[in-house]
Design an enzyme around this catalytic site. Structure first.
Site, mmCIF file in Angstrom:
data_model
loop_
_atom_site.group_PDB
_atom_site.id
_atom_site.type_symbol
_atom_site.label_atom_id
_atom_site.label_comp_id
_atom_site.label_asym_id
_atom_site.label_seq_id
_atom_site.Cartn_x
_atom_site.Cartn_y
_atom_site.Cartn_z
ATOM 1 N N ASP A 7 0.997 -0.892 -0.219
ATOM 2 C CA ASP A 7 -0.097 -0.227 -0.012
ATOM 3 C C ASP A 7 1.007 1.496 0.061
ATOM 4 O O ASP A 7 2.195 0.847 0.074
ATOM 5 C CB ASP A 7 -0.918 -0.363 1.549
ATOM 6 C CG ASP A 7 -1.869 1.710 1.596
ATOM 7 O OD1 ASP A 7 -2.151 1.752 0.784
ATOM 8 O OD2 ASP A 7 -1.594 1.984 2.806
ATOM 9 N N LEU A 8 0.306 2.389 -0.254
ATOM 10 C CA LEU A 8 1.910 3.718 -0.397
ATOM 11 C C LEU A 8 1.044 4.259 0.780
ATOM 12 O O LEU A 8 1.753 4.645 1.992
ATOM 13 C CB LEU A 8 0.903 4.560 -1.662
ATOM 14 C CG LEU A 8 1.225 5.657 -1.943
ATOM 15 C CD1 LEU A 8 3.216 5.813 -1.753
ATOM 16 C CD2 LEU A 8 0.957 6.620 -3.385
ATOM 17 N N ASP A 9 -0.004 5.414 0.974
ATOM 18 C CA ASP A 9 -0.771 5.754 1.772
ATOM 19 C C ASP A 9 -0.237 5.290 3.599
ATOM 20 O O ASP A 9 -0.943 4.284 3.524
ATOM 21 C CB ASP A 9 -1.309 6.640 1.427
ATOM 22 C CG ASP A 9 -1.665 7.722 0.458
ATOM 23 O OD1 ASP A 9 -0.873 8.556 0.140
ATOM 24 O OD2 ASP A 9 -2.720 7.139 -0.371
ATOM 25 N N THR A 64 1.491 10.179 4.200
ATOM 26 C CA THR A 64 0.442 11.387 3.393
ATOM 27 C C THR A 64 -0.609 11.218 4.502
ATOM 28 O O THR A 64 -1.516 12.592 3.671
ATOM 29 C CB THR A 64 0.261 11.054 2.217
ATOM 30 O OG1 THR A 64 -0.436 9.697 2.207
ATOM 31 C CG2 THR A 64 0.978 11.237 1.410
ATOM 32 N N LYS A 95 -8.601 6.082 6.013
ATOM 33 C CA LYS A 95 -7.639 5.731 6.446
ATOM 34 C C LYS A 95 -7.847 4.633 5.025
ATOM 35 O O LYS A 95 -8.877 3.720 5.202
ATOM 36 C CB LYS A 95 -6.331 5.303 6.651
ATOM 37 C CG LYS A 95 -5.505 6.487 7.565
ATOM 38 C CD LYS A 95 -4.775 5.672 8.799
ATOM 39 C CE LYS A 95 -3.778 6.464 9.238
ATOM 40 N NZ LYS A 95 -2.975 6.570 10.533
ATOM 41 N N GLY A 96 -6.924 4.627 3.630
ATOM 42 C CA GLY A 96 -7.371 3.225 3.146
ATOM 43 C C GLY A 96 -9.174 3.555 1.874
ATOM 44 O O GLY A 96 -9.089 3.126 1.527
ATOM 45 N N ARG A 143 -11.484 8.046 -2.761
ATOM 46 C CA ARG A 143 -11.661 9.954 -2.234
ATOM 47 C C ARG A 143 -13.169 9.978 -2.096
ATOM 48 O O ARG A 143 -13.880 11.134 -1.792
ATOM 49 C CB ARG A 143 -11.111 11.026 -3.671
ATOM 50 C CG ARG A 143 -11.048 12.049 -3.061
ATOM 51 C CD ARG A 143 -10.213 12.942 -4.204
ATOM 52 N NE ARG A 143 -8.922 12.241 -4.682
ATOM 53 C CZ ARG A 143 -8.535 12.179 -6.185
ATOM 54 N NH1 ARG A 143 -9.110 13.188 -7.225
ATOM 55 N NH2 ARG A 143 -7.241 11.285 -6.464
ATOM 56 N N SER A 171 -2.266 0.663 -3.979
ATOM 57 C CA SER A 171 -3.079 1.939 -3.622
ATOM 58 C C SER A 171 -4.634 2.521 -4.400
ATOM 59 O O SER A 171 -4.622 2.210 -5.294
ATOM 60 C CB SER A 171 -2.099 3.269 -3.787
ATOM 61 O OG SER A 171 -2.532 4.229 -3.773
ATOM 62 N N ALA A 172 -5.111 2.464 -3.755
ATOM 63 C CA ALA A 172 -6.984 3.010 -3.599
ATOM 64 C C ALA A 172 -6.284 4.776 -4.405
ATOM 65 O O ALA A 172 -7.048 5.098 -5.212
ATOM 66 C CB ALA A 172 -7.450 3.727 -2.366
ATOM 67 N N SER A 173 -4.969 5.277 -3.831
ATOM 68 C CA SER A 173 -4.653 6.894 -4.720
ATOM 69 C C SER A 173 -5.212 7.081 -6.322
ATOM 70 O O SER A 173 -4.315 5.963 -6.716
ATOM 71 C CB SER A 173 -3.741 6.963 -3.237
ATOM 72 O OG SER A 173 -3.384 8.440 -4.299
ATOM 73 N N ASN A 220 -3.058 9.511 -7.117
ATOM 74 C CA ASN A 220 -2.202 10.136 -6.927
ATOM 75 C C ASN A 220 -1.163 8.832 -6.745
ATOM 76 O O ASN A 220 0.034 9.715 -6.495
ATOM 77 C CB ASN A 220 -2.003 11.110 -5.815
ATOM 78 C CG ASN A 220 -3.586 12.246 -6.393
ATOM 79 O OD1 ASN A 220 -3.439 12.974 -7.601
ATOM 80 N ND2 ASN A 220 -4.012 12.477 -5.175
ATOM 81 N N LYS A 266 -10.545 -0.818 -1.865
ATOM 82 C CA LYS A 266 -11.144 -1.038 -0.181
ATOM 83 C C LYS A 266 -11.694 -1.769 0.472
ATOM 84 O O LYS A 266 -12.284 -0.070 0.801
ATOM 85 C CB LYS A 266 -9.482 -1.066 0.006
ATOM 86 C CG LYS A 266 -8.555 -1.072 -0.381
ATOM 87 C CD LYS A 266 -6.804 -0.970 -0.369
ATOM 88 C CE LYS A 266 -5.915 -1.134 -0.827
ATOM 89 N NZ LYS A 266 -4.872 -0.207 -0.272
ATOM 90 N N GLU A 289 0.398 -2.656 4.709
ATOM 91 C CA GLU A 289 -1.195 -2.707 4.931
ATOM 92 C C GLU A 289 -1.029 -1.846 6.409
ATOM 93 O O GLU A 289 -0.853 -3.002 7.101
ATOM 94 C CB GLU A 289 -2.340 -2.766 4.436
ATOM 95 C CG GLU A 289 -3.095 -3.105 3.447
ATOM 96 C CD GLU A 289 -3.693 -1.062 3.004
ATOM 97 O OE1 GLU A 289 -4.016 -0.577 4.138
ATOM 98 O OE2 GLU A 289 -3.470 -1.528 1.954
ATOM 99 N N ASP A 290 -2.310 -0.165 5.918
ATOM 100 C CA ASP A 290 -1.459 0.097 7.636
ATOM 101 C C ASP A 290 -3.526 0.692 7.722
ATOM 102 O O ASP A 290 -3.751 1.030 8.666
ATOM 103 C CB ASP A 290 -1.195 1.599 7.367
ATOM 104 C CG ASP A 290 -1.902 2.679 6.783
ATOM 105 O OD1 ASP A 290 -2.505 1.720 5.444
ATOM 106 O OD2 ASP A 290 -2.074 4.017 6.705
HETATM 107 C C1 BG6 Z 1 -5.613 6.405 0.047
HETATM 108 C C2 BG6 Z 1 -5.613 7.115 1.478
HETATM 109 O O1 BG6 Z 1 -4.457 5.402 0.347
HETATM 110 O O2 BG6 Z 1 -5.950 6.770 -1.087
HETATM 111 C C3 BG6 Z 1 -7.222 7.285 1.812
HETATM 112 O O3 BG6 Z 1 -5.825 6.227 2.482
HETATM 113 C C4 BG6 Z 1 -7.525 8.846 0.577
HETATM 114 O O4 BG6 Z 1 -6.466 8.473 2.809
HETATM 115 C C5 BG6 Z 1 -6.883 6.974 -1.141
HETATM 116 O O5 BG6 Z 1 -8.893 8.801 0.533
HETATM 117 C C6 BG6 Z 1 -7.157 7.972 -2.109
HETATM 118 O O6 BG6 Z 1 -6.816 8.971 -1.939
HETATM 119 P P1 BG6 Z 1 -6.052 9.929 -3.731
HETATM 120 O O7 BG6 Z 1 -5.488 10.221 -3.683
HETATM 121 O O8 BG6 Z 1 -6.637 9.208 -4.507
HETATM 122 O O9 BG6 Z 1 -7.879 11.085 -3.401
HETATM 123 MG MG MG Z 2 -2.683 3.076 3.373
#
Ligand code: BG6
Ligand code: MG
Length: 219
Positions: free
Chosen positions: A9-11, A17, A45-46, A49, A114-116, A118, A145, A169-170
């Site tokens: 996982d990233l964040d 972050t 967390k996780g 958006r 990762s869910a992000s 970014n 997730k 994972e966190d």
């Molecule tokens: C997860 C974070 O990794 O990504 C969440 O833990 C975040 O807090 C989610 O909302 C989505 O990220 P992003 O960067 O696409 O807004």
């Molecule tokens: Mg995370």
């Protein structure tokens, strides 16, 4: 040589972050008259958006139009990206690089899960992009997730079977996703919060080379 798929996982695992997500969400929430605390931030967390904004609106008992929702999502991300833009290698969490380098030395395939949306920008910013054989992030999946989709896709990208993969994972949702994917889950952070993980570590500083060796050779 034994090989396992290592999925990070990233964040909260590679970089902290959560503090930037917090600042951006708090600004947004306060801007529409909703309180937002660090305790609430923990619950995001996780979480994707879209789902995060839905939860914040729920806490504030607020309903908005679809157009406004889209505008707020953009605003939050623009603010968040301003923090990300300042990031450098000093923001990589302790011993993450040591573990990545050890896995690379041992010829183990590595993916991000990762869910992000970014994720790629952040990995570039902290100069870790090259350490990953594959990246699966919020742009690649339709189910967030705790759905296991992101990790199953990561396993596919590494050409590994799910039961040959290990996930770091966190978040509670992330540990659940890894368990549902039939992978070994390793909780990074609070062992009480992440009690459903197969193994728990406070951080990567606690993870020995011997433990990683055991994971690689696990039947
Ligand atoms: C997860 C974070 O990794 O990504 C969440 O833990 C975040 O807090 C989610 O909302 C989505 O990220 P992003 O960067 O696409 O807004
Ligand atoms: Mg995370």
């Amino acid at each position: 040589m034994n090989r396992k798929g290592f999925i990070f996982d990233l964040d909260g695992v590679i970089v902290d972050t959560a503090k930037y997500h917090f600042l951006a969400w708090r600004k947004l929430a306060n801007g529409i008259g909703i309180d937002f605390t660090e305790v609430q931030n923990e619950q995001l967390k996780g979480v994707s958006r879209v789902r995060s904004l839905e939860k914040i609106l729920g806490w504030g008992n607020k309903t908005i139009s679809g157009k406004q929702f889209a505008e707020l999502m953009t605003k939050k991300n623009d603010d968040y990206l301003r923090y990300i833009d300042q990031m450098g290698q000093d923001e990589i969490l302790p011993d993450v690089s040591r573990v990545l380098d050890l896995l690379i030395t041992k010829n183990q395939p590595i993916s991000l899960g990762s869910a992000s949306k970014n994720a790629r920008i952040i990995l570039e910013k902290v100069a870790l992009r090259d350490k990953f054989d594959a990246i699966v992030d919020g742009n690649d999946v339709s189910n967030a997730k705790p759905d296991p989709e992101v990790f199953l896709r990561a396993a596919e990208s590494l050409h590994m079977k799910p039961n040959e993969c290990i996930v770091f994972e966190d978040s509670v949702a992330g540990v659940e996703a890894a368990n549902r994917a039939n992978m070994i889950s390793i909780g990074i952070g609070d062992a009480v919060v992440l009690s459903h993980a197969d193994y728990n570590f406070k951080d990567f500083k606690e993870m020995s080379a011997q433990f990683i060796e055991q994971l690689i050779n696990k039947k």
